[in-house]
Design an enzyme around this catalytic site. Structure first.
Site, short mmCIF file in Angstrom:
data_model
loop_
_atom_site.label_atom_id
_atom_site.label_comp_id
_atom_site.label_asym_id
_atom_site.label_seq_id
_atom_site.Cartn_x
_atom_site.Cartn_y
_atom_site.Cartn_z
N SER A 1 0.83 -1.20 0.00
CA SER A 1 0.00 0.00 0.00
C SER A 1 0.86 1.25 0.00
O SER A 1 2.01 1.24 0.45
CB SER A 1 -0.91 0.02 1.23
OG SER A 1 -0.23 0.54 2.36
N ASP A 2 0.32 2.34 -0.53
CA ASP A 2 0.94 3.63 -0.27
C ASP A 2 0.65 3.99 1.18
O ASP A 2 -0.23 3.41 1.84
CB ASP A 2 0.41 4.69 -1.24
CG ASP A 2 1.44 5.78 -1.50
OD1 ASP A 2 2.33 5.99 -0.65
OD2 ASP A 2 1.37 6.44 -2.56
N TYR A 3 1.41 4.95 1.68
CA TYR A 3 1.37 5.25 3.11
C TYR A 3 -0.03 5.71 3.54
O TYR A 3 -0.55 6.72 3.06
CB TYR A 3 2.39 6.32 3.45
CG TYR A 3 3.81 5.81 3.58
CD1 TYR A 3 4.18 4.55 3.12
CD2 TYR A 3 4.81 6.58 4.18
CE1 TYR A 3 5.47 4.08 3.25
CE2 TYR A 3 6.10 6.12 4.32
CZ TYR A 3 6.44 4.87 3.86
OH TYR A 3 7.72 4.41 3.99
#
Length: 774
Positions: free
Chosen positions: A312-314
Site C-alpha cells: 500500500s501507499d502510506y
C-alpha cells in the site's frame, strides 16, 4: 549424545530453513507451521510504532519486542529514521527526518534480525524498506539528480548504473525493499510530484522504469547480495489528477488507461522480475486504486502475470474510509484492500493489524490472508533474508558515497542538463572574463529535491563556479531574493519570503551585477514550493506555474544592467517562465542535479561539457493550456482567443553547442504483416565544430484507425556522442507492440493501414517515411 548419532538418524531441518530447497516449497512448508496471528504479523508494518520496540537511545529492545510482538514483526519502515514516516493523518514535528547515523541504522537492523531469528517461534526475519527515488534517503548516501532530470538524459544505461549504486547502498544498511521507481506518466505540471516522475511519455517512462528496476534488482526475481526489490509506483492515473491536486480523482476511461497509463507498468512487469507494485491514492471511475480488484488482480496479476507483492501507499488503506468514504471504518477498509489484492499495510499497519480478528469473526476469508502472507514470505526468501549474515558497518561505510558513486552522480548531473535558450552567449570563455556574478536564491545552496537526505558532500552552483574559475577570474555573489521564509522541507506551512526584504536584496544584487562581465542567475523552485502534498496541511500543488515571489523582478533587474544574463534553472516543475525565456541570453535547465550538480553546471556554462539532455515533458507557456502533452489526440489544440496553442518548449527539445543533421528514416521493407517487424535506420551527423550528444527520437502515427490515436507516439530513442563531422547510422526495431491499439471491443490488435514513421531531435522537427501494415 545427539551429535554422536549417524547423520541419517538426526532430525532433518524444516524445509523452509533449507537454502537449497525451491522457494515455493519453503514458503509452503513455513506457512503450514504458522498460526493465524503469525500470518497476519507478516502483513503488518511498524513505522511510528517502531518507537515502542526501541530503547531510549534508539536501539532495538528485544524484551519490548517479545512483549508487544509475540507473533513476530513482518516489516519495519525506514530503519534509517528514528521516528517514523509522516502521513496524511500524522504530520507532526516528531515524524520524518530524524535520522540515525549509518552505523546506528546497521546496529538497529542487526539487533532486530537477531531477535526475529532467535526469539520468535519460527525465526522469520524482518523485511525493512526505505525510500530511494534518486538515492538512498539516509545520511551520507549518494544523491543523484531527481527522477525528472534522469529522464532527460535519455540514457538507459546511466539510469541502470545509478540505481545499481542506490541498491548497494541501501542493501548495505539492511533494507531489501525500496519504494522506487515512479513510472506514472505526468501530464499536469501543477501537480507537485511531477519531479518524481520520468515525464509525460509512456514509452520513455517504461524504458527508464525498466532500467531503474534492473539496476535495483538485477536480472530475475531473486536478489544478489547487493540488490534490493524495487516497487513500481503508483498504479495508476496519479499523474493526471483533477485540477492538478495530489490524490484527486483521475478522470480517465479504460481505453486511455490501457493506451497511456498502463504501458510503463506493463513494460516493467513483462521485462523484469520487479518485486512490488504500489497502488495510487486516487480513484478511477469511482473506485479507489487500493480497493480496485479489477486493476490489481484482474489486470496486474491476471493479464500481466505479476507475481510479486502489492504494497500500500502510506496510510492509503485507511483512507478508503477517511477520505474516499467507501468503507465505514478501518476494519472494512482492510477487508476491501485485502480483497482487491493489497498484501501489506504501509507504513504503520493501522488497518491490517485487525485482520486476525476479522478472520475469526468470519468477515475476511483465511484464504485471502494466506495469499498475502505467501507473497510477503516469497519476497523475503527471494531476498535471501533467511540466510543473510549480520551487516558489516565498516563495509557499508566503504561503499556508501564512495569515489565510484560520486563519479556516477557527476556523470548523471552532466548528462541531465538541457540547453533551452542560447543566443551565442554560451559557452562562456573563462579567459575573456575578469569577474562573474553568481546571483539568485538557488546559487549558494545545493537543492536536491524531494525524497533526499544529506550526502557526505554537495556542490552548489556558487561552489562549482568558484572552483572552476580558480586562478582565472573573480567570482562575486549576491542572494538576489529568497523564495520562501524557511528551508525546512518537512515544514507543513509554506510562506513566501518577505517582498520588502527581497526588494532590498534585488537592489544589492544589481550593484554586485554591475561590477561583473556576465551574470549567472540561479532561479526556480525549492523543496517547499514543488513537493508532494501528502496532507491537507502539507500541500505541494500549485495553480501558478511561473516563478514565485520576486524572482521575475530579480530577472528584470539583472537584464536592466545591460550585462549578459545566463539563467540557471534549478527546479522541480517544468520552467513555464515566459518572460525569462523571451529575454534570457541563455537558459540551462538543470532540474535538481544531485550532490555534484554545481560542478556539472559550471562545466556546462564554460564549455568543458556540451549539454545534451532533452525535455521529458512539454513545457506550457500558460497554466490555461494544462493539460498539454505532445501525444494528444487529433481534435486537441484547435486554438484559443488571444493566445497561441504552442507550448513554450516541446517534448524532447534540447539545444547543443554544436549542430546535428538527422536524416529521413529508412525502412527495411515498405510493407509488413500485422505480426511482422520492420527495421528503421536513421543517419545522424555532427555538422558543427564541437563534439556533442544528440538524442535521436523515433515516433509513429497511425493515419486511419478504428478508434482515435495520438498525433504522434514515441517508440524509440538513442543518445549518441559524435565528434565534429562524425556520422552514425542508428537502427530501431518496430514490432507488433509498437503498432497495437485497443479497439472498440477493448481488444488489443494491430490494424492494417498506413503509418507515418518519423525521426528527429524532438517531437516537432521530424522527417517522415510511410510504412504499410497489411
Amino acid at each position: 549424545m545427539l551429535t554422536l548419532l549417524p547423520a541419517a538418524t538426526r532430525a532433518a531441518p524444516p524445509v523452509y530453513k533449507d537454502a537449497r530447497a525451491p522457494i515455493d516449497l519453503r514458503v509452503r512448508d513455513l506457512m503450514a507451521r504458522m498460526t493465524l496471528d503469525e500470518k497476519v504479523a507478516q502483513l503488518d508494518v511498524l513505522s511510528t510504532r517502531k518507537r515502542a520496540v526501541m530503547t531510549p537511545e534508539g536501539g532495538f529492545d528485544a524484551a519490548r519486542a517479545d512483549a508487544l510482538h509475540p507473533a513476530g514483526i513482518g516489516q519495519i519502515t525506514r530503519p534509517s529514521d528514528l521516528a517514523g514516516a509522516a502521513t496524511a493523518t500524522n504530520t507532526g514535528a516528531d515524524v520524518t527526518g530524524r535520522w540515525r547515523t549509518p552505523a546506528n541504522t546497521i546496529a538497529f537492523v542487526n539487533a532486530a534480525q537477531a531477535w526475529a531469528r532467535t526469539r520468535t517461534r519460527l525465526g522469520i526475519p524482518i523485511l525493512f524498506h526505505e525510500e530511494a527515488l534518486h538515492g538512498y534517503m539516509a545520511p551520507d548516501a549518494t544523491s543523484f539528480p531527481q527522477a525528472i532530470a534522469l529522464a532527460g538524459t535519455f540514457d538507459r544505461d546511466l539510469v541502470q548504473r545509478a540505481n545499481s549504486v542506490i541498491a548497494r547502498e541501501v542493501r548495505a544498511h539492511g533494507s531489501t525493499l525500496v519504494l522506487s521507481p515512479v513510472v506514472d506518466i505526468a501530464r499536469d505540471p501543477r501537480w507537485g510530484r511531477i519531479e518524481e516522475t520520468f515525464g509525460e511519455d509512456p514509452y520513455l517512462c517504461g524504458e527508464m522504469g525498466v532500467a531503474a528496476v534492473t539496476g535495483l534488482q538485477g536480472q530475475g526475481r531473486e536478489l544478489g547480495p547487493d540488490k534490493v526489490h524495487a516497487t513500481l509506483k503508483h498504479m495508476t492515473g496519479h499523474g493526471q489528477p483533477q485540477a492538478g491536486d495530489n490524490i484527486a480523482p483521475a478522470l480517465l476511461g479504460e481505453r486511455e488507461l490501457r493506451a497511456a497509463f498502463f504501458p510503463p507498468f506493463r513494460a516493467v512487469v513483462s521485462r523484469t522480475g520487479v518485486g512490488a507494485v504500489m497502488p495510487s491514492y486516487n480513484e478511477i471511475d469511482g473506485v479507489p486504486s487500493h480497493g480496485n480488484r479489477w486493476l490489481l488482480t484482474d489486470v496486474l496479476r491476471g493479464e500481466w502475470g505479476f507475481d510479486g507483492a502489492i504494497v500500500s501507499d502510506y496510510a492509503a488503506i485507511g483512507e478508503l474510509a477517511t477520505l474516499h468514504h467507501v468503507a465505514a471504518d478501518a476494519g472494512e477498509a482492510a477487508r476491501i484492500a485485502l480483497d482487491a489484492g493489497v498484501d501489506c499495510d504501509l507504513p504503520d499497519g493501522k488497518t491490517y493489524g485487525a485482520l486476525a480478528d476479522l478472520v475469526r469473526a468470519g468477515k475476511v476469508p483465511l484464504a485471502s490472508v494466506d495469499a498475502a502472507c505467501r507473497r510477503m514470505l516469497t519476497m523475503k526468501f527471494r531476498a535471501g533474508l533467511f540466510e543473510a549474515p549480520p551487516l558489516d558497518p565498516r563495509a557499508a561505510a566503504r561503499l556508501t558515497g564512495n569515489a565510484e558513486a560520486r563519479a556516477i552522480a557527476l556523470e548523471a548531473a552532466r548528462k541531465s542538463i538541457a540547453l533551452l535558450v542560447n543566443d551565442g552567449t554560451l559557452p562562456l570563455d573563462a579567459k575573456a572574463l575578469k569577474r562573474v556574478a553568481v546571483i539568485g536564491p538557488n546559487a549558494a545552496i545545493a537543492r536536491l529535491g524531494g525524497y533526499s537526505s544529506t550526502p557526505k558532500a554537495t556542490v552548489s552552483l556558487l561552489g562549482g563556479v568558484t572552483a572552476h574559475l580558480a586562478g582565472k577570474a573573480e567570482v562575486v555573489h549576491a542572494q538576489g531574493v529568497f523564495i520562501t521564509r524557511s528551508e525546512d522541507r518537512s515544514a507543513n506551512d509554506v510562506q513566501l519570503a518577505d517582498p520588502a526584504r527581497n526588494r532590498t536584496l534585488i537592489a544589492e544584487a544589481v550593484e554586485v551585477a554591475k561590477t561583473a562581465d556576465v551574470i549567472l542567475l540561479a532561479i526556480g523552485d525549492t523543496e517547499q514550493t514543488s513537493r508532494e502534498g501528502y496532507a491537507a496541511n502539507h500541500l505541494g500543488d500549485r495553480t501558478d506555474l511561473d516563478l514565485l515571489g520576486e524572482q521575475n523582478a530579480l530577472f528584470a533587474a539583472m537584464k536592466a544592467t545591460g550585462k549578459p544574463v545566463v539563467v540557471i534553472a534549478i527546479n522541480g516543475r517544468p520552467p513555464s517562465w515566459p518572460a525569462v525565456v523571451a529575454q534570457a541570453n541563455a537558459l540551462l535547465e538543470c532540474w535538481y542535479a544531485g550532490q555534484e550538480g554545481g560542478t556539472a553546471i559550471a562545466e556546462a556554462v564554460f564549455g568543458t561539457i556540451n549539454p545534451g539532455a532533452k525535455l521529458p515533458v512539454t513545457v506550457v507557456r500558460d497554466v490555461g493550456q494544462v493539460p498539454l502533452y505532445y501525444d494528444h489526440k487529433p481534435t486537441a489544440l484547435r486554438g484559443y482567443l488571444f493566445t497561441d496553442t504552442a507550448p513554450l518548449f516541446p517534448f524532447g527539445f534540447g539545444l547543443s553547442y554544436t549542430s546535428f543533421e538527422i536524416g529521413a528514416p529508412r525502412l527495411s521493407a515498405p510493407r509488413i504483416a500485422r505480426e511482422g517487424t520492420v527495421t528503421v535506420e536513421v543517419d545522424v551527423r555532427n555538422t558543427g565544430a564541437r563534439a556533442g550528444d544528440e538524442v535521436v527520437q523515433l515516433y509513429i502515427r497511425d493515419r486511419v484507425s478504428s478508434v482515435t490515436r495520438p498525433v504522434r507516439e514515441l517508440k524509440g530513442f538513442e543518445r549518441v556522442t559524435l565528434a565534429p563531422g562524425e556520422r552514425r547510422t542508428l537502427r530501431f526495431e518496430l514490432g507488433p507492440e509498437a503498432f497495437r491499439l485497443w479497439n472498440a471491443d477493448m481488444r488489443e490488435v494491430v490494424e492494417p493501414g498506413l503509418f507515418d514513421i518519423m525521426a528527429g531531435p524532438n517531437s516537432v522537427d521530424l522527417k517522415t517515411v510511410t510504412l504499410e501494415i497489411a
